[in-house]
Design a protein around this motif. Structure first.
Motif: not given
Length: 222
Positions: A36, A38-39, A46, A95, A106, A110, A167
């Motif tokens: 993944e 974008g945390r 994300v 996503e 989050i 995720t 992303r």
């Protein structure tokens, strides 16, 4: 239910992620890598990706390029991304949206994005999933969480590249809608530029209210 694998693959010494984990734990079965991106950002989704690579490996030039996406330049990622798509047996990008991040937190968002990426794979469902990090989504297959897996497993590294490129492209799109925040440069992370713009211009629908700087700004806005 996701189960923990106990196989301990032997690492090679060439310093790049390879297929040691895939070959050791897969034992002839279909294996995917999941990662993944974008945390940490204050804005944007994300994004997770799942990739199934050929068991006999990728072309040598692509193998030399693939690594943890954070250790690559944007140009290198943009070069590797279409090649991974072309050579992978299967891949999927998914996503979790800002609203889901704010409602679930989050961590859960995720894992949700990772599960969606796995479910988006076409063809034969992987019997084994290699997950970057300490935690695993609830998958209908065997799974192993590998700390810093994007630097060890080539499948995870490939997934990290697909997720990162996807992303970044989304944040470029959002930057055109909201140019004040520098998302084309900071991808939504809490850089000084982004934090200053947040105070000056306020929040957008793409900001994560569950994150402290955004929550504080939202409170100031009333």
């Amino acid at each position: 239910m996701t189960k923990l694998l106990s196989a301990k693959p032997v690492r090679t010494s060439r310093g790049l992620p390879d297929l040691s984990y895939e070959l050791s734990v897969g034992q002839g079965r279909r294996v995917c890598g999941i990662d993944e991106v974008g945390r940490g950002p204050l804005a944007g989704p994300v994004v997770a990706a799942a990739v199934v690579l050929p068991p006999d490996g990728l072309p040598a030039d692509l193998t030399r390029l693939i690594r943890d996406s954070k250790a690559m330049t944007r140009q290198q990622r943009e070069e590797a991304e279409p090649a991974i798509r072309a050579h992978a047996l299967a891949y999927a990008v998914a996503e979790a949206l800002v609203a889901e991040i704010d409602s679930l937190n989050i961590h859960k968002a995720t894992l949700l994005a990772m599960k969606r990426a796995y479910e988006g794979l076409t063809g034969e469902a992987p019997a084994v999933a290699l997950i970057d990090g300490k935690f695993k989504p609830d998958l209908p297959c065997l799974a192993e969480a590998i700390v810093k897996g994007d630097g060890k497993s080539q499948s995870i590294a490939a997934a990290s590249i697909l997720a990162k490129v996807a992303r970044d492209r989304e944040m470029l799109r959002l930057a055109e809608l909201h140019p004040h925040y520098g998302w084309d440069r900071n991808a939504g992370y809490p850089t000084p530029e982004h934090l200053e713009a947040l105070q000056r211009h306020g929040t957008t629908p793409h900001h994560r209210v569950s994150f402290a700087p955004v929550r504080a700004q939202k409170a100031r806005e009333g």
